[in-house]
Design a protein around this motif. Structure first.
Motif, PDB file in Angstrom:
ATOM      1  N   GLU A  15      19.502  13.333 -10.559  1.00 61.22           N
ATOM      2  CA  GLU A  15      19.436  12.725  -9.219  1.00 61.22           C
ATOM      3  C   GLU A  15      18.704  11.390  -9.283  1.00 61.22           C
ATOM      4  O   GLU A  15      19.183  10.388  -8.732  1.00 61.22           O
ATOM      5  CB  GLU A  15      18.724  13.674  -8.256  1.00 61.22           C
ATOM      6  CG  GLU A  15      18.810  13.267  -6.824  1.00 61.22           C
ATOM      7  CD  GLU A  15      20.133  13.611  -6.164  1.00 61.22           C
ATOM      8  OE1 GLU A  15      20.561  12.845  -5.284  1.00 61.22           O
ATOM      9  OE2 GLU A  15      20.735  14.646  -6.503  1.00 61.22           O
ATOM     10  N   ARG A  74      11.976  17.835  -3.882  1.00 60.22           N
ATOM     11  CA  ARG A  74      11.782  19.271  -4.116  1.00 60.22           C
ATOM     12  C   ARG A  74      13.098  19.879  -4.583  1.00 60.22           C
ATOM     13  O   ARG A  74      14.170  19.368  -4.248  1.00 60.22           O
ATOM     14  CB  ARG A  74      11.366  19.978  -2.829  1.00 60.22           C
ATOM     15  CG  ARG A  74      10.058  19.552  -2.245  1.00 60.22           C
ATOM     16  CD  ARG A  74       9.711  20.330  -0.982  1.00 60.22           C
ATOM     17  NE  ARG A  74      10.411  19.887   0.212  1.00 60.22           N
ATOM     18  CZ  ARG A  74      10.192  18.749   0.873  1.00 60.22           C
ATOM     19  NH1 ARG A  74       9.333  17.885   0.410  1.00 60.22           N
ATOM     20  NH2 ARG A  74      10.836  18.466   1.972  1.00 60.22           N
ATOM     21  N   HIS A  84      19.577  23.275  -5.592  1.00 61.61           N
ATOM     22  CA  HIS A  84      19.536  22.483  -4.351  1.00 61.61           C
ATOM     23  C   HIS A  84      18.305  21.583  -4.388  1.00 61.61           C
ATOM     24  O   HIS A  84      17.192  22.057  -4.605  1.00 61.61           O
ATOM     25  CB  HIS A  84      19.466  23.410  -3.137  1.00 61.61           C
ATOM     26  CG  HIS A  84      19.432  22.692  -1.839  1.00 61.61           C
ATOM     27  ND1 HIS A  84      18.536  23.009  -0.846  1.00 61.61           N
ATOM     28  CD2 HIS A  84      20.177  21.668  -1.356  1.00 61.61           C
ATOM     29  CE1 HIS A  84      18.739  22.213   0.189  1.00 61.61           C
ATOM     30  NE2 HIS A  84      19.722  21.385  -0.102  1.00 61.61           N
ATOM     31  N   THR A  86      16.148  18.425  -2.252  1.00 61.50           N
ATOM     32  CA  THR A  86      15.948  17.674  -1.016  1.00 61.50           C
ATOM     33  C   THR A  86      14.904  16.606  -1.291  1.00 61.50           C
ATOM     34  O   THR A  86      13.983  16.798  -2.104  1.00 61.50           O
ATOM     35  CB  THR A  86      15.477  18.564   0.148  1.00 61.50           C
ATOM     36  OG1 THR A  86      14.270  19.221  -0.215  1.00 61.50           O
ATOM     37  CG2 THR A  86      16.540  19.588   0.530  1.00 61.50           C
ATOM     38  N   TYR A  87      15.050  15.467  -0.611  1.00 56.42           N
ATOM     39  CA  TYR A  87      14.099  14.373  -0.758  1.00 56.42           C
ATOM     40  C   TYR A  87      14.384  13.316   0.294  1.00 56.42           C
ATOM     41  O   TYR A  87      15.383  13.388   1.010  1.00 56.42           O
ATOM     42  CB  TYR A  87      14.162  13.768  -2.165  1.00 56.42           C
ATOM     43  CG  TYR A  87      15.501  13.186  -2.570  1.00 56.42           C
ATOM     44  CD1 TYR A  87      15.715  11.808  -2.533  1.00 56.42           C
ATOM     45  CD2 TYR A  87      16.542  14.002  -2.991  1.00 56.42           C
ATOM     46  CE1 TYR A  87      16.954  11.269  -2.911  1.00 56.42           C
ATOM     47  CE2 TYR A  87      17.752  13.468  -3.369  1.00 56.42           C
ATOM     48  CZ  TYR A  87      17.952  12.106  -3.328  1.00 56.42           C
ATOM     49  OH  TYR A  87      19.163  11.570  -3.699  1.00 56.42           O
ATOM     50  N   ASP A  88      13.499  12.338   0.389  1.00 48.86           N
ATOM     51  CA  ASP A  88      13.667  11.210   1.296  1.00 48.86           C
ATOM     52  C   ASP A  88      13.788   9.933   0.476  1.00 48.86           C
ATOM     53  O   ASP A  88      13.202   9.829  -0.612  1.00 48.86           O
ATOM     54  CB  ASP A  88      12.471  11.076   2.242  1.00 48.86           C
ATOM     55  CG  ASP A  88      12.365  12.236   3.215  1.00 48.86           C
ATOM     56  OD1 ASP A  88      13.395  12.874   3.517  1.00 48.86           O
ATOM     57  OD2 ASP A  88      11.245  12.508   3.675  1.00 48.86           O
ATOM     58  N   HIS A  97      16.962  11.277   4.939  1.00 45.03           N
ATOM     59  CA  HIS A  97      16.707  12.586   4.360  1.00 45.03           C
ATOM     60  C   HIS A  97      17.939  12.884   3.505  1.00 45.03           C
ATOM     61  O   HIS A  97      19.069  12.637   3.943  1.00 45.03           O
ATOM     62  CB  HIS A  97      16.585  13.667   5.439  1.00 45.03           C
ATOM     63  CG  HIS A  97      15.442  13.485   6.376  1.00 45.03           C
ATOM     64  ND1 HIS A  97      14.124  13.428   5.967  1.00 45.03           N
ATOM     65  CD2 HIS A  97      15.419  13.360   7.726  1.00 45.03           C
ATOM     66  CE1 HIS A  97      13.349  13.280   7.027  1.00 45.03           C
ATOM     67  NE2 HIS A  97      14.104  13.223   8.106  1.00 45.03           N
ATOM     68  N   ARG A  98      17.732  13.426   2.318  1.00 40.54           N
ATOM     69  CA  ARG A  98      18.860  13.669   1.419  1.00 40.54           C
ATOM     70  C   ARG A  98      18.842  15.101   0.905  1.00 40.54           C
ATOM     71  O   ARG A  98      17.791  15.695   0.714  1.00 40.54           O
ATOM     72  CB  ARG A  98      18.822  12.690   0.247  1.00 40.54           C
ATOM     73  CG  ARG A  98      18.986  11.253   0.754  1.00 40.54           C
ATOM     74  CD  ARG A  98      19.099  10.257  -0.367  1.00 40.54           C
ATOM     75  NE  ARG A  98      19.303   8.930   0.187  1.00 40.54           N
ATOM     76  CZ  ARG A  98      20.497   8.383   0.410  1.00 40.54           C
ATOM     77  NH1 ARG A  98      21.594   9.054   0.116  1.00 40.54           N
ATOM     78  NH2 ARG A  98      20.589   7.170   0.921  1.00 40.54           N
ATOM     79  N   SER A  99      20.047  15.616   0.684  1.00 33.36           N
ATOM     80  CA  SER A  99      20.242  16.976   0.190  1.00 33.36           C
ATOM     81  C   SER A  99      21.357  16.937  -0.844  1.00 33.36           C
ATOM     82  O   SER A  99      22.419  16.354  -0.594  1.00 33.36           O
ATOM     83  CB  SER A  99      20.624  17.886   1.359  1.00 33.36           C
ATOM     84  OG  SER A  99      20.888  19.193   0.914  1.00 33.36           O
ATOM     85  N   SER A 100      21.124  17.529  -2.004  1.00 39.31           N
ATOM     86  CA  SER A 100      22.110  17.538  -3.077  1.00 39.31           C
ATOM     87  C   SER A 100      22.260  18.928  -3.665  1.00 39.31           C
ATOM     88  O   SER A 100      21.278  19.659  -3.805  1.00 39.31           O
ATOM     89  CB  SER A 100      21.681  16.601  -4.221  1.00 39.31           C
ATOM     90  OG  SER A 100      21.675  15.268  -3.817  1.00 39.31           O
ATOM     91  N   HIS A 114      26.557  15.893  -1.950  1.00 35.41           N
ATOM     92  CA  HIS A 114      25.392  15.132  -1.493  1.00 35.41           C
ATOM     93  C   HIS A 114      25.565  14.796  -0.022  1.00 35.41           C
ATOM     94  O   HIS A 114      26.676  14.509   0.427  1.00 35.41           O
ATOM     95  CB  HIS A 114      25.246  13.838  -2.302  1.00 35.41           C
ATOM     96  CG  HIS A 114      24.034  13.056  -1.913  1.00 35.41           C
ATOM     97  ND1 HIS A 114      22.774  13.383  -2.358  1.00 35.41           N
ATOM     98  CD2 HIS A 114      23.884  11.985  -1.122  1.00 35.41           C
ATOM     99  CE1 HIS A 114      21.911  12.534  -1.835  1.00 35.41           C
ATOM    100  NE2 HIS A 114      22.558  11.670  -1.080  1.00 35.41           N
TER     101      HIS A 114
END
Length: 124
Positions: A15, A74, A84, A86-88, A97-100, A114
């Motif tokens: 990432e 995280r 999974h 998550t981060y900013d 805010h991001r989720s992958s 993503h």
């Protein structure tokens, strides 16, 4: 203290690599980190296919551009072959805010999905 998890660490490494100009400006390097079935819902609301995101990053990433600032990264392993994250991020005054979701395929961790959701100080 979080427990050491090689799967989560591999996904985080991939990432963070995808956020560097060195990787983003190279279609081959981006493609090597994306699952064949990759797709994304971008901060703009656009739905991106694998081919479209590879082409867009190569066309719009300038070598030497400022890096994307990442915070609150995280991760959790949801299944043996699924992580999974998550981060900013903050870049040029825009925050998201991001989720992958990263999937292990043929022994490698690849970005499968993503999503980015824009936010401002008032909405956090």
């Amino acid at each position: 203290m979080p427990e050491h998890n090689p799967a989560v660490e591999s996904a985080m490494e991939g990432e963070l690599a995808l956020l560097t100009t060195k990787i983003r400006c190279s279609p081959e390097r981006v493609g090597a980190l994306l699952h064949p079935d990759f797709h994304e819902f971008g901060a703009s609301g656009r739905h991106w296919s694998r081919a479209a995101i590879i082409a867009s990053l190569a066309a719009t990433t300038e070598p030497g551009a400022r890096p994307v600032a990442v915070s609150a990264l995280r991760g959790v392993q949801l299944a043996p072959d699924l992580v999974h994250l998550t981060y900013d991020t903050e870049y040029d005054g825009s925050r998201a805010h991001r989720s992958s979701l990263w999937r292990r395929a043929e022994g490698r961790w690849l970005l499968w999905f993503h999503q980015a959701t824009p936010f401002s100080e008032r909405t956090t």
